[in-house]
Write an enzyme that holds these catalytic residues in place. Structure first.
Site, short mmCIF file in Angstrom:
data_model
loop_
_atom_site.label_atom_id
_atom_site.label_comp_id
_atom_site.label_asym_id
_atom_site.label_seq_id
_atom_site.Cartn_x
_atom_site.Cartn_y
_atom_site.Cartn_z
N ARG A 1 0.82 -1.23 0.00
CA ARG A 1 0.00 0.00 0.00
C ARG A 1 0.85 1.28 0.00
NH1 ARG A 1 -2.73 -3.15 3.76
NH2 ARG A 1 -4.58 -4.13 2.87
N LYS B 1 3.26 12.05 -10.60
CA LYS B 1 2.34 11.27 -11.45
C LYS B 1 3.04 9.98 -11.87
CE LYS B 1 0.32 14.66 -14.37
NZ LYS B 1 -0.35 14.80 -15.65
N GLU C 1 9.84 20.03 -23.55
CA GLU C 1 9.25 20.46 -22.27
C GLU C 1 9.95 21.71 -21.74
OE1 GLU C 1 6.51 19.11 -21.45
OE2 GLU C 1 6.60 17.22 -22.57
N LYS D 1 8.32 23.76 -12.74
CA LYS D 1 7.27 22.73 -12.64
C LYS D 1 6.83 22.58 -11.18
CE LYS D 1 5.65 18.18 -13.67
NZ LYS D 1 5.76 16.90 -14.29
N GLU E 1 -3.79 18.17 -9.95
CA GLU E 1 -4.18 18.65 -11.29
C GLU E 1 -5.64 19.10 -11.33
OE1 GLU E 1 -3.16 17.45 -15.90
OE2 GLU E 1 -2.79 16.01 -14.33
N ARG F 1 -2.40 23.52 -12.53
CA ARG F 1 -1.48 22.58 -13.19
C ARG F 1 -1.79 22.42 -14.69
NH1 ARG F 1 0.77 17.20 -10.09
NH2 ARG F 1 2.00 16.34 -11.76
N ASN G 1 -0.07 22.00 -19.63
CA ASN G 1 -0.57 21.41 -20.88
C ASN G 1 -0.38 22.36 -22.06
OD1 ASN G 1 -1.40 19.02 -19.73
ND2 ASN G 1 -3.41 19.84 -19.18
N HIS H 1 0.00 21.19 -25.55
CA HIS H 1 -0.13 19.74 -25.49
C HIS H 1 -1.38 19.17 -26.16
CE1 HIS H 1 3.45 19.47 -23.14
NE2 HIS H 1 3.29 18.17 -22.91
N HIS I 1 -0.69 16.10 -28.43
CA HIS I 1 -1.28 14.77 -28.27
C HIS I 1 -1.97 14.32 -29.56
CE1 HIS I 1 -1.30 15.41 -23.67
NE2 HIS I 1 -0.24 14.74 -24.06
N HIS J 1 7.71 12.64 -28.22
CA HIS J 1 6.75 13.50 -27.52
C HIS J 1 7.21 14.97 -27.56
CE1 HIS J 1 3.85 14.88 -24.60
NE2 HIS J 1 4.83 15.36 -23.85
N1 LIG Z 1 4.90 11.19 -14.78
C1 LIG Z 1 4.90 12.31 -15.47
O1 LIG Z 1 4.56 13.38 -14.99
C2 LIG Z 1 5.36 12.27 -16.90
C3 LIG Z 1 5.60 13.45 -17.61
C4 LIG Z 1 6.09 13.36 -18.90
C5 LIG Z 1 6.31 12.12 -19.48
N2 LIG Z 1 6.06 10.99 -18.77
C6 LIG Z 1 6.31 9.66 -19.36
O2 LIG Z 1 7.70 9.53 -19.58
C7 LIG Z 1 7.91 8.61 -20.64
C8 LIG Z 1 8.93 9.19 -21.58
O3 LIG Z 1 10.13 9.38 -20.88
P1 LIG Z 1 11.52 9.39 -21.64
O4 LIG Z 1 11.45 10.33 -22.78
O5 LIG Z 1 12.57 9.58 -20.61
O6 LIG Z 1 11.57 7.93 -22.30
P2 LIG Z 1 12.28 6.55 -21.89
O7 LIG Z 1 12.22 6.30 -20.45
O8 LIG Z 1 11.73 5.53 -22.80
O9 LIG Z 1 13.79 6.85 -22.28
C9 LIG Z 1 14.13 7.09 -23.64
C10 LIG Z 1 15.27 6.17 -24.08
O10 LIG Z 1 16.50 6.63 -23.51
C11 LIG Z 1 17.17 5.54 -22.86
N3 LIG Z 1 17.97 6.15 -21.80
C12 LIG Z 1 17.58 6.52 -20.56
N4 LIG Z 1 18.60 7.18 -19.95
C13 LIG Z 1 19.64 7.20 -20.80
C14 LIG Z 1 20.94 7.77 -20.74
N5 LIG Z 1 21.38 8.48 -19.70
N6 LIG Z 1 21.76 7.62 -21.82
C15 LIG Z 1 21.32 6.95 -22.94
N7 LIG Z 1 20.09 6.42 -23.05
C16 LIG Z 1 19.25 6.56 -21.99
C17 LIG Z 1 16.07 4.62 -22.42
O11 LIG Z 1 16.52 3.32 -22.24
C18 LIG Z 1 15.12 4.73 -23.62
O12 LIG Z 1 15.55 3.89 -24.65
C19 LIG Z 1 6.56 8.37 -21.29
O13 LIG Z 1 6.09 7.10 -20.94
C20 LIG Z 1 5.68 9.46 -20.70
O14 LIG Z 1 4.33 9.07 -20.60
C21 LIG Z 1 5.59 11.03 -17.50
ZN LIG Z 2 4.68 16.71 -22.29
#
Ligand SMILES: NC(=O)c1ccc[n+]([C@@H]2O[C@H](COP(=O)([O-])OP(=O)(O)OC[C@H]3O[C@@H](n4cnc5c(N)ncnc54)[C@H](O)[C@@H]3O)[C@@H](O)[C@H]2O)c1
Ligand SMILES: [Zn+2]
Length: 351
Positions: A117, A139, A181, A218, A228, A232, A236, A239, A243, A254
């Site tokens: 939990r 999130k 971003e 942020k 949100e 918050r 967006n 966005h 999207h 993205h």
């Molecule tokens: N929780 C939130 O508030 C929030 C906000 C924005 C995005 N997200 C989520 O985040 C995800 C996207 O994140 P992302 O862009 O980091 O993608 P990701 O985690 O897939 O990383 C992108 C790629 O980079 C590689 N990688 C990671 N660190 C590395 C490093 N230091 N050197 C080389 N390669 C590296 C990973 O293995 C992957 O192949 C999505 O699923 C999205 O929905 C969440």
């Molecule tokens: Zn975004």
């Protein structure tokens, strides 16, 4: 070293964000002195790049790596991780360290929120996007039934360790993704905007320097609206269109969709709300500089229909958060027909 403290409205707990070189080593030292049982969750790419460093700086801590990639941000990975946590006999006072990009952060954060939990989670974001965006705000989610982030929870990390060293191994595509971003934050913050327009945006040293500022921007929003419910929504900005593009154009990241979204929505702003046109020209120039590709090749209007699926569009109209004056934004609502018409007009202007 830069520390940002995040107190959550109406709650006693806080998250501490530590930005410094050798963040992993510092985390290892902190854990050793605290005697907490820890567990590292990462992905296969990060493990192959940083496995040795993880072993050296976080000795004797079990490591579980998911397959890298958004396509693995699912229930199967979540439950494999929970099984590994159970096998490692984590208990209520244990801590899960999510060390990776946004995918690892989202799955790890959700697993931490569910296990017994809720146990503590430490985020160690290794992509630019995760450093400036996903690791802050609490999130967490997995994709489910073909819908992105359908199942999730709010679970604030107790600590976030941000190291600029991780940026050195990132492919250009991931840097550009994080910059999407960063440009969005710059549209909400005058100071960051002025810095970005006057500097070389792909310089890793510069990016490392501006990460804390982005986290503060942020955090300032999330602190006031952790669930949100109102403010918050400014995060967006650009966005809705991003999207819509993302749903149809799988070759763009993205961040690239966000840059296109900001560009289109800044042009929508010009015809719908009072705004500073020369500032919007500069903002558009910044988006183009980061995108560094032929914008007219993307048929954004044909993607517009998909935006009705955007979960934020609860009513009939299309809700947009658009840039207006430096550091300012406006929320507007257009009918789907008007929105589609605007996108077509803008595409015509851009071609
Ligand atoms: N929780 C939130 O508030 C929030 C906000 C924005 C995005 N997200 C989520 O985040 C995800 C996207 O994140 P992302 O862009 O980091 O993608 P990701 O985690 O897939 O990383 C992108 C790629 O980079 C590689 N990688 C990671 N660190 C590395 C490093 N230091 N050197 C080389 N390669 C590296 C990973 O293995 C992957 O192949 C999505 O699923 C999205 O929905 C969440
Ligand atoms: Zn975004």
């Amino acid at each position: 070293m830069k520390t940002v403290r995040l107190h959550w409205k109406g709650k006693a707990e806080e998250s501490v964000v530590i930005c410094r070189k050798n963040a992993l080593k510092f985390l290892g030292q902190t854990l050793q002195s605290s005697n907490t049982r820890a567990f590292v969750f990462t992905d296969t790419n990060v493990l192959s790049l940083y496995g040795k460093k993880i072993k050296r700086t976080l000795p004797d801590i079990p490591v579980f790596a998911m397959e890298a990639g958004e396509e693995h941000k699912n229930g199967e990975t979540l439950f494999s991780l929970l099984s590994a946590m159970a096998k490692a006999e984590l208990h209520r006072n244990s801590v899960l360290i999510a060390l990776g990009g946004g995918v690892v952060g989202d799955v790890g954060g959700l697993a931490a929120s569910l296990y017994m939990r809720g146990i503590d989670c430490i985020q160690v974001p290794t992509t630019l996007l995760a450093q400036v965006d996903s690791s802050v705000g609490g999130k967490t989610a997995i994709d489910f039934c073909g819908v992105k982030n359908l199942v999730g929870a709010f679970h604030q990390p107790v600590r976030v360790y941000v190291g600029p060293d991780f940026l050195k191994t990132l492919p250009m595509r991931e840097i550009r993704c994080g910059l999407g971003e960063i440009v969005k934050h710059a549209a909400l913050d005058k100071e960051l905007f002025d810095e970005l327009v006057s500097r070389e945006v792909f310089d890793l040293e510069f990016l490392g320097e501006i990460v804390p500022k982005n986290i503060e921007i942020k955090a300032a929003v999330v602190r006031k609206d952790p669930q949100e419910k109102g403010l918050r929504r400014c995060l967006n900005l650009g966005h809705t269109t991003a999207h819509a593009i993302e749903l149809n154009e799988s070759t763009l990241s993205h961040g690239e969709c966000v840059l296109l979204g900001i560009l289109y929505e800044s042009r929508i702003a010009r015809t719908h709300v009072p705004c500073d046109k020369s500032y919007l020209d500069e903002l558009e120039g910044l988006c183009r500089r980061v995108l560094s590709c032929d914008i007219s090749s993307f048929d954004v209007p044909s993607f517009a229909q998909s935006s009705v699926l955007d979960k934020k569009n609860t009513g009939k109209g299309i809700k947009l958060v658009v840039p207006t004056f430096k550091g300012e934004y406006a929320e507007i609502e257009l009918s789907l027909e008007e929105y589609t018409r605007e996108l077509a007009r803008i595409r015509g202007e851009l071609c």
